[in-house]
Design a protein around this motif. Structure first.
Motif, PDB file in Angstrom:
ATOM      1  N   TYR A   1       0.856  -1.129   0.172  1.00 52.48           N
ATOM      2  CA  TYR A   1      -0.100   0.141   0.069  1.00 52.48           C
ATOM      3  C   TYR A   1       0.846   1.283  -0.029  1.00 52.48           C
ATOM      4  CZ  TYR A   1      -4.086  -2.987   1.167  1.00 52.48           C
ATOM      5  OH  TYR A   1      -5.021  -3.947   0.886  1.00 52.48           O
ATOM      6  N   THR A   2       1.967   1.378   0.557  1.00 55.24           N
ATOM      7  CA  THR A   2       2.798   2.456   0.764  1.00 55.24           C
ATOM      8  C   THR A   2       3.529   2.503  -0.512  1.00 55.24           C
ATOM      9  OG1 THR A   2       3.376   1.909   3.091  1.00 55.24           O
ATOM     10  CG2 THR A   2       4.663   3.380   2.034  1.00 55.24           C
ATOM     11  N   LEU A   3       3.845   1.509  -1.241  1.00 53.62           N
ATOM     12  CA  LEU A   3       4.444   1.764  -2.341  1.00 53.62           C
ATOM     13  C   LEU A   3       3.495   1.878  -3.641  1.00 53.62           C
ATOM     14  CD1 LEU A   3       6.865  -1.234  -2.611  1.00 53.62           C
ATOM     15  CD2 LEU A   3       7.478   1.185  -2.522  1.00 53.62           C
ATOM     16  N   THR A   4       2.277   1.565  -3.477  1.00 53.57           N
ATOM     17  CA  THR A   4       1.116   1.873  -4.152  1.00 53.57           C
ATOM     18  C   THR A   4       0.848   3.425  -4.560  1.00 53.57           C
ATOM     19  OG1 THR A   4      -0.021  -0.012  -3.951  1.00 53.57           O
ATOM     20  CG2 THR A   4      -1.390   1.783  -4.920  1.00 53.57           C
TER      21      THR A   4
ATOM     22  N   ALA B   1       4.111  15.982  -7.674  1.00 55.63           N
ATOM     23  CA  ALA B   1       3.626  14.584  -6.827  1.00 55.63           C
ATOM     24  C   ALA B   1       3.366  15.082  -5.384  1.00 55.63           C
ATOM     25  CB  ALA B   1       4.931  13.744  -6.955  1.00 55.63           C
ATOM     26  N   LEU B   2       4.211  15.831  -4.759  1.00 52.40           N
ATOM     27  CA  LEU B   2       3.955  16.192  -3.501  1.00 52.40           C
ATOM     28  C   LEU B   2       2.642  16.690  -2.986  1.00 52.40           C
ATOM     29  CD1 LEU B   2       7.677  16.565  -1.961  1.00 52.40           C
ATOM     30  CD2 LEU B   2       6.114  14.546  -1.848  1.00 52.40           C
ATOM     31  N   ALA B   3       2.108  17.702  -3.853  1.00 54.71           N
ATOM     32  CA  ALA B   3       1.153  18.413  -3.893  1.00 54.71           C
ATOM     33  C   ALA B   3      -0.232  17.416  -4.221  1.00 54.71           C
ATOM     34  CB  ALA B   3       0.982  19.655  -5.067  1.00 54.71           C
ATOM     35  N   LEU B   4       0.065  16.658  -4.941  1.00 57.94           N
ATOM     36  CA  LEU B   4      -1.008  15.702  -5.155  1.00 57.94           C
ATOM     37  C   LEU B   4      -1.434  14.714  -4.119  1.00 57.94           C
ATOM     38  CD1 LEU B   4      -0.498  14.613  -8.925  1.00 57.94           C
ATOM     39  CD2 LEU B   4      -2.532  15.868  -8.184  1.00 57.94           C
ATOM     40  N   LEU B   5      -0.472  14.444  -3.399  1.00 55.46           N
ATOM     41  CA  LEU B   5      -0.334  13.497  -2.193  1.00 55.46           C
ATOM     42  C   LEU B   5      -0.952  14.369  -1.026  1.00 55.46           C
ATOM     43  CD1 LEU B   5       0.481  11.044  -0.431  1.00 55.46           C
ATOM     44  CD2 LEU B   5       2.763  12.032  -0.304  1.00 55.46           C
ATOM     45  N   ALA B   6      -0.303  15.445  -1.037  1.00 57.32           N
ATOM     46  CA  ALA B   6      -1.232  16.316   0.057  1.00 57.32           C
ATOM     47  C   ALA B   6      -2.866  16.489  -0.298  1.00 57.32           C
ATOM     48  CB  ALA B   6      -0.732  17.865   0.113  1.00 57.32           C
ATOM     49  N   MET B   7      -3.162  16.602  -1.340  1.00 60.36           N
ATOM     50  CA  MET B   7      -4.658  16.917  -1.554  1.00 60.36           C
ATOM     51  C   MET B   7      -5.430  15.469  -1.363  1.00 60.36           C
ATOM     52  SD  MET B   7      -6.536  17.063  -5.448  1.00 60.36           S
ATOM     53  CE  MET B   7      -6.043  15.117  -5.886  1.00 60.36           C
ATOM     54  N   ILE B   8      -4.854  14.199  -1.771  1.00 61.67           N
ATOM     55  CA  ILE B   8      -5.486  13.002  -1.328  1.00 61.67           C
ATOM     56  C   ILE B   8      -5.449  12.874   0.159  1.00 61.67           C
ATOM     57  CG2 ILE B   8      -5.292  10.559  -1.621  1.00 61.67           C
ATOM     58  CD1 ILE B   8      -3.820  10.962  -4.396  1.00 61.67           C
ATOM     59  N   THR B   9      -4.608  13.039   0.857  1.00 62.83           N
ATOM     60  CA  THR B   9      -4.525  12.856   2.292  1.00 62.83           C
ATOM     61  C   THR B   9      -5.528  13.661   2.908  1.00 62.83           C
ATOM     62  OG1 THR B   9      -2.132  12.535   2.355  1.00 62.83           O
ATOM     63  CG2 THR B   9      -3.032  13.214   4.417  1.00 62.83           C
ATOM     64  N   TRP B  10      -5.446  15.096   2.368  1.00 62.03           N
ATOM     65  CA  TRP B  10      -6.488  15.879   3.206  1.00 62.03           C
ATOM     66  C   TRP B  10      -7.994  15.328   2.519  1.00 62.03           C
ATOM     67  CZ3 TRP B  10     -10.208  18.501  -0.447  1.00 62.03           C
ATOM     68  CH2 TRP B  10     -10.983  19.594   0.283  1.00 62.03           C
ATOM     69  N   ALA B  11      -8.487  14.998   1.597  1.00 60.11           N
ATOM     70  CA  ALA B  11      -9.736  14.124   1.146  1.00 60.11           C
ATOM     71  C   ALA B  11     -10.236  13.053   2.162  1.00 60.11           C
ATOM     72  CB  ALA B  11      -9.794  13.894  -0.363  1.00 60.11           C
ATOM     73  N   ASN B  12      -9.111  12.357   2.425  1.00 56.99           N
ATOM     74  CA  ASN B  12      -9.392  11.180   3.213  1.00 56.99           C
ATOM     75  C   ASN B  12      -9.690  11.548   4.819  1.00 56.99           C
ATOM     76  OD1 ASN B  12      -9.183   8.357   1.877  1.00 56.99           O
ATOM     77  ND2 ASN B  12      -7.853   9.692   0.774  1.00 56.99           N
ATOM     78  N   LEU B  13      -8.831  12.418   5.087  1.00 63.63           N
ATOM     79  CA  LEU B  13      -9.067  12.864   6.439  1.00 63.63           C
ATOM     80  C   LEU B  13     -10.381  13.477   6.666  1.00 63.63           C
ATOM     81  CD1 LEU B  13      -5.449  14.523   7.348  1.00 63.63           C
ATOM     82  CD2 LEU B  13      -6.619  12.305   8.261  1.00 63.63           C
ATOM     83  N   ARG B  14     -11.140  13.825   5.813  1.00 61.68           N
ATOM     84  CA  ARG B  14     -12.387  14.668   5.829  1.00 61.68           C
ATOM     85  C   ARG B  14     -13.549  13.472   5.785  1.00 61.68           C
ATOM     86  NH1 ARG B  14     -13.385  19.781   5.037  1.00 61.68           N
ATOM     87  NH2 ARG B  14     -15.604  19.323   4.614  1.00 61.68           N
TER      88      ARG B  14
ATOM     89  N   THR C   1       0.329   8.454   8.827  1.00 61.52           N
ATOM     90  CA  THR C   1       1.440   7.635   8.587  1.00 61.52           C
ATOM     91  C   THR C   1       1.793   7.230   7.117  1.00 61.52           C
ATOM     92  OG1 THR C   1       0.986   6.675  10.976  1.00 61.52           O
ATOM     93  CG2 THR C   1       2.723   5.525   9.472  1.00 61.52           C
ATOM     94  N   LEU C   2       0.706   6.848   6.525  1.00 58.23           N
ATOM     95  CA  LEU C   2       0.991   6.244   5.130  1.00 58.23           C
ATOM     96  C   LEU C   2       1.310   7.588   4.195  1.00 58.23           C
ATOM     97  CD1 LEU C   2       0.462   4.437   2.619  1.00 58.23           C
ATOM     98  CD2 LEU C   2      -1.845   5.023   2.701  1.00 58.23           C
ATOM     99  N   ALA C   3       0.780   8.681   4.545  1.00 59.10           N
ATOM    100  CA  ALA C   3       1.254   9.875   3.599  1.00 59.10           C
ATOM    101  C   ALA C   3       2.630  10.406   4.171  1.00 59.10           C
ATOM    102  CB  ALA C   3       0.385  11.199   3.928  1.00 59.10           C
ATOM    103  N   ALA C   4       3.130  10.137   5.073  1.00 59.30           N
ATOM    104  CA  ALA C   4       4.448  10.740   5.582  1.00 59.30           C
ATOM    105  C   ALA C   4       5.518   9.610   4.723  1.00 59.30           C
ATOM    106  CB  ALA C   4       4.619  10.612   7.111  1.00 59.30           C
ATOM    107  N   VAL C   5       5.281   8.389   5.036  1.00 62.80           N
ATOM    108  CA  VAL C   5       6.324   7.319   4.488  1.00 62.80           C
ATOM    109  C   VAL C   5       6.230   7.680   2.791  1.00 62.80           C
ATOM    110  CG1 VAL C   5       6.908   5.146   4.087  1.00 62.80           C
ATOM    111  CG2 VAL C   5       5.923   5.949   6.251  1.00 62.80           C
ATOM    112  N   ALA C   6       5.233   7.587   2.031  1.00 60.66           N
ATOM    113  CA  ALA C   6       5.015   7.682   0.853  1.00 60.66           C
ATOM    114  C   ALA C   6       5.529   9.087   0.079  1.00 60.66           C
ATOM    115  CB  ALA C   6       3.396   7.540   0.340  1.00 60.66           C
TER     116      ALA C   6
END
Length: 393
Positions: free
Chosen positions: A128-131, A158-171, A376-381
């Motif tokens: 999942y982390t590598l995904t 890439a990092l901006a997109l990761l931040a967007m997905i993390t925010w969406a899931n935290l909602r 945790t997933l967002a930080a490692v990825a």
């Protein structure tokens, strides 16, 4: 002030008794849990070709190049499709046997023992982390293929997109499903349009495709003759295993049965069957087109392009439909990371509950999501994307 900022960014708390309202319909569950598997068709065929191209000796011009090795793409793709069908059927059985959510961790633990369960669980957490890291990086590669001028900003995008997905899931689950439904269905529609146009032009109308080799063979083929690989059984199996990236993400639905609306098992099984059918058709269609057009992977240089981008250009030219497919591909590859965000926190919860991970991963936040697992997933990825410069390979 911090509390108000948190409510603004992530929404007001959801009462625990309202958890059933956060469950997903089949229509929203497909993008949430299947985007990883569906998006893998964007690079599954390319990974096979990256291996097969090593058998082609270097040549100075295209009329000297023997492309017969690339014909192995079709039987290898059919073998992967058969394996994919077997795995989908197996997970449909698992869904009904473990309606509370029975991914490889729970099934292995209960049927083979704790040691095998931990091996499966640990493997999935890594997967999942590598995904997340690979899918987002591949998504950026898709958009760079269409807009080469963005290549210098790959890591930042890439990092901006990761931040967007993390925010969406935290909602919360339901909101993340609604946010990402459009890109998934746009990608599916785009691929089927491309396959339909290709079938009409090249099979029904009998047009001769314009093979998109406007670059030197030196940018693709091995430049040292001794580096060319012989075609052996081991080599073909290596190409097969590379193409098995098309199977990634099938596990997700069986892990997330509890997120479906009632009847959970039936809805999850229907969604998994639909995902498997779409995946097989799209993967085999793209492999057929790559073989028909004699596409080869361009891995570097000023003409860098993904295999899917080359196919889309050859089929649709460089018009609006081409850019639609590239943007949809980028979007669904980024969305593939959302599958990991949907499953990593749940698997972490199960393993933490059994005492194999920190108990903090069991905590449910204000929005009824496992927020510690998401962070945790967002930080490692994010660390992987940064250290590998958003390069999927």
């Amino acid at each position: 002030m911090l509390s108000r900022l948190k409510r603004f960014l992530f929404g007001i708390p959801i009462r625990s008794e309202h958890a059933h309202h956060e469950r997903l319909t089949k229509f929203l569950a497909l993008p949430v849990f299947s985007s990883d598997a569906l998006s893998s068709v964007a690079y599954g065929t390319e990974e096979i070709l990256r291996v097969l191209v090593l058998c082609i000796p270097f040549a100075m011009s295209w009329n000297q190049v023997d492309l017969s090795t690339l014909e192995k793409l079709i039987p290898i793709s059919i073998g992967i499709a058969v394996l994919l069908i077997i795995v989908v059927i197996s997970y449909i059985q698992t869904i009904f046997a473990y309606p509370g959510g029975g991914g490889s961790y729970i099934v292995s633990s209960e049927n083979l023992g704790s040691v095998f369960g931990r091996i499966a669980g640990g493997s999935l957490l890594i997967d999942y982390t590598l995904t997340v890291a690979v899918s987002i990086s591949a998504g950026v590669a898709a958009i760079v293929s269409a807009f080469p001028g963005l290549s210098g900003l790959a890591v930042e995008i890439a990092l901006a997109l990761l931040a967007m997905i993390t925010w969406a899931n935290l909602r919360g689950v339901r909101e993340s499903g609604a946010i990402f439904a459009l890109p998934t269905y746009s990608f599916i529609v785009g691929i089927f349009i491309m396959l339909g146009v290709a079938f009409w032009k090249f099979v029904i109308m009998g047009q001769t495709p314009a093979i998109p080799h406007n670059i030197s063979p030196a940018e693709i083929l091995p430049t040292v003759s001794k580096a060319v690989e012989p075609i052996t059984l081991f080599f073909l199996l290596r190409a097969f295993s590379a193409g098995c990236t098309a199977l990634t993400g099938i596990e997700a639905i069986s892990d997330g049965v509890a997120a479906f609306r009632k009847p959970e098992s039936r809805n999850a099984a229907i969604t998994l069957g639909a995902m498997g059918s779409l995946l097989v058709v799209m993967f085999l269609g793209i492999s057929w087109l790559a073989n028909f057009l004699h596409i080869m992977p361009i891995t570097e240089g000023p003409h860098y392009q993904t295999v899917l981008s080359q196919i889309a250009r050859a089929t649709l030219d460089s018009g609006g439909l081409y850019f639609f497919i590239q943007i949809a591909t980028m979007s669904v590859l980024v969305l593939a990371a959302n599958t990991a965000f949907a499953d990593f926190p749940r698997l972490s919860y199960f393993m933490a509950r059994d005492g194999f991970l920190p108990r903090q991963l069991m905590a449910v936040g204000d929005r009824l999501v496992y927020q510690n697992g998401i962070v945790t997933l967002a930080a490692v990825a994010g660390f992987l994307i940064w250290t590998h410069e958003a390069n999927a390979h």
